[in-house]
Design a protein around this motif. Structure first.
Motif, mmCIF file in Angstrom:
data_model
loop_
_atom_site.group_PDB
_atom_site.id
_atom_site.type_symbol
_atom_site.label_atom_id
_atom_site.label_comp_id
_atom_site.label_asym_id
_atom_site.label_seq_id
_atom_site.Cartn_x
_atom_site.Cartn_y
_atom_site.Cartn_z
ATOM 1 N N THR A 116 0.874 -1.165 0.000
ATOM 2 C CA THR A 116 0.000 0.000 0.000
ATOM 3 C C THR A 116 0.914 1.218 0.000
ATOM 4 O O THR A 116 2.133 1.084 -0.026
ATOM 5 C CB THR A 116 -0.931 0.037 1.237
ATOM 6 O OG1 THR A 116 -0.177 0.415 2.385
ATOM 7 C CG2 THR A 116 -1.621 -1.298 1.471
ATOM 8 N N GLY A 128 -5.841 5.404 10.002
ATOM 9 C CA GLY A 128 -6.212 4.953 8.665
ATOM 10 C C GLY A 128 -5.601 3.630 8.239
ATOM 11 O O GLY A 128 -5.683 3.256 7.071
ATOM 12 N N ALA A 154 -6.517 0.483 9.034
ATOM 13 C CA ALA A 154 -7.531 -0.502 8.635
ATOM 14 C C ALA A 154 -8.090 -0.199 7.254
ATOM 15 O O ALA A 154 -8.236 -1.106 6.427
ATOM 16 C CB ALA A 154 -8.653 -0.555 9.670
ATOM 17 N N GLY A 155 -8.394 1.062 6.989
ATOM 18 C CA GLY A 155 -8.940 1.413 5.677
ATOM 19 C C GLY A 155 -7.972 1.144 4.547
ATOM 20 O O GLY A 155 -8.331 0.547 3.530
ATOM 21 N N GLU A 156 -6.737 1.583 4.707
ATOM 22 C CA GLU A 156 -5.723 1.419 3.655
ATOM 23 C C GLU A 156 -5.416 -0.057 3.389
ATOM 24 O O GLU A 156 -5.378 -0.498 2.233
ATOM 25 C CB GLU A 156 -4.448 2.157 4.078
ATOM 26 C CG GLU A 156 -3.355 2.149 3.053
ATOM 27 C CD GLU A 156 -2.162 3.007 3.458
ATOM 28 O OE1 GLU A 156 -1.050 2.699 3.012
ATOM 29 O OE2 GLU A 156 -2.343 3.999 4.214
ATOM 30 N N THR A 202 -7.206 -2.826 4.399
ATOM 31 C CA THR A 202 -8.367 -3.612 3.981
ATOM 32 C C THR A 202 -8.685 -3.345 2.514
ATOM 33 O O THR A 202 -9.032 -4.270 1.775
ATOM 34 C CB THR A 202 -9.582 -3.326 4.886
ATOM 35 O OG1 THR A 202 -9.220 -3.601 6.246
ATOM 36 C CG2 THR A 202 -10.768 -4.193 4.505
ATOM 37 N N ALA A 203 -8.550 -2.107 2.076
ATOM 38 C CA ALA A 203 -8.767 -1.787 0.653
ATOM 39 C C ALA A 203 -7.788 -2.567 -0.223
ATOM 40 O O ALA A 203 -8.172 -3.095 -1.278
ATOM 41 C CB ALA A 203 -8.634 -0.293 0.415
ATOM 42 N N SER A 231 -15.785 -0.589 13.001
ATOM 43 C CA SER A 231 -15.700 -1.582 11.931
ATOM 44 C C SER A 231 -16.864 -1.441 10.951
ATOM 45 O O SER A 231 -16.680 -1.569 9.735
ATOM 46 C CB SER A 231 -15.671 -2.989 12.534
ATOM 47 O OG SER A 231 -15.335 -3.937 11.557
ATOM 48 N N LYS A 270 -18.462 1.326 10.192
ATOM 49 C CA LYS A 270 -18.166 2.503 9.363
ATOM 50 C C LYS A 270 -17.101 2.194 8.315
ATOM 51 O O LYS A 270 -17.211 2.627 7.161
ATOM 52 C CB LYS A 270 -17.731 3.674 10.236
ATOM 53 C CG LYS A 270 -18.857 4.274 11.032
ATOM 54 C CD LYS A 270 -18.358 5.395 11.930
ATOM 55 C CE LYS A 270 -19.479 5.937 12.795
ATOM 56 N NZ LYS A 270 -18.991 6.983 13.711
ATOM 57 N N LEU A 271 -16.076 1.457 8.685
ATOM 58 C CA LEU A 271 -15.021 1.092 7.733
ATOM 59 C C LEU A 271 -15.598 0.268 6.583
ATOM 60 O O LEU A 271 -15.353 0.575 5.412
ATOM 61 C CB LEU A 271 -13.911 0.307 8.436
ATOM 62 C CG LEU A 271 -12.895 -0.346 7.501
ATOM 63 C CD1 LEU A 271 -12.070 0.701 6.766
ATOM 64 C CD2 LEU A 271 -12.011 -1.307 8.250
ATOM 65 N N ARG A 289 -17.648 2.427 4.283
ATOM 66 C CA ARG A 289 -16.798 3.310 3.462
ATOM 67 C C ARG A 289 -16.174 2.555 2.294
ATOM 68 O O ARG A 289 -15.961 3.126 1.227
ATOM 69 C CB ARG A 289 -15.666 3.916 4.314
ATOM 70 C CG ARG A 289 -16.012 5.212 4.979
ATOM 71 C CD ARG A 289 -14.788 5.944 5.512
ATOM 72 N NE ARG A 289 -13.784 5.136 6.165
ATOM 73 C CZ ARG A 289 -13.755 4.837 7.463
ATOM 74 N NH1 ARG A 289 -14.687 5.271 8.264
ATOM 75 N NH2 ARG A 289 -12.780 4.110 7.951
ATOM 76 N N LEU A 290 -15.878 1.291 2.505
ATOM 77 C CA LEU A 290 -15.262 0.474 1.458
ATOM 78 C C LEU A 290 -16.287 -0.092 0.470
ATOM 79 O O LEU A 290 -15.923 -0.788 -0.465
ATOM 80 C CB LEU A 290 -14.441 -0.664 2.074
ATOM 81 C CG LEU A 290 -13.196 -0.220 2.843
ATOM 82 C CD1 LEU A 290 -12.555 -1.415 3.548
ATOM 83 C CD2 LEU A 290 -12.195 0.460 1.918
#
Length: 173
Positions: A9, A101, A103-105, A107-108, A134, A136-137, A140-141
């Protein structure tokens, strides 16, 4: 089982689990508050944690997110679903890295890999009804809530309602 490839990432390298990762994950997974939404209570020792992380009967894959300085930031997993082309994902971010960030980065990146390299058609995630971060994450994804499973799981904090989220590759293209 499929190999666990290295994923990159912007800020992290996601690599297979190593024995040394246990020491980095233990402060988070030894904390009752951090383990609130796991199906089991906090771990009492690194040896107990390693037994869980490296369980030879578990058929999932683990990625450890490591920053450029070699610091472990979290654990990300993919487990086989009910049929080929479907996997369940999960994640936990080290307590000292939460809110940054990670988890977002990561997990994406995992979602991208599972869809575009591994050939999955659907990803799922189960989340405790009270785990708002979780939820919300996942939303968002692009994950959609597919089910509200009442009194679905008995955990160390009692009988819990669980939300099932899903993401279809066909909805991303």
């Amino acid at each position: 089982m499929t190999d666990t490839p290295v994923l990159k990432t912007t800020r992290f390298t996601m690599r297979p689990l190593q024995r040394s990762d246990c020491a980095a994950l233990f402060p988070t997974l030894n904390d009752e508050d951090q383990c609130r939404y796991l199906t089991r209570p906090a771990f009492a020792s690194e040896e107990e944690l390693w037994g869980w992380l490296a369980d030879p009967t578990w058929d999932g894959r683990t990625w450890i997110a490591e920053d450029a300085g070699g610091q472990v930031a979290g654990r990300f997993v993919a487990m086989p679903g009910h049929e080929d082309g479907v996997s369940e994902i999960g994640y936990i971010v080290c307590a000292d890295r939460q809110g940054q960030g990670v988890a977002g980065e990561c997990t994406a990146a995992l979602v991208d890999y599972l869809f575009n390299q591994d050939g999955h058609r659907k990803l799922t995630a189960e989340v405790d009804i009270d785990n708002t971060a979780s939820i919300k994450l996942l939303e968002r994804l692009g994950f959609a809530r597919e089910a509200y499973l009442r009194e679905h799981e008995v955990t160390h904090i009692g009988l819990r309602d669980v939300l099932l989220y899903g993401l279809l590759k066909s909805k991303l293209t």
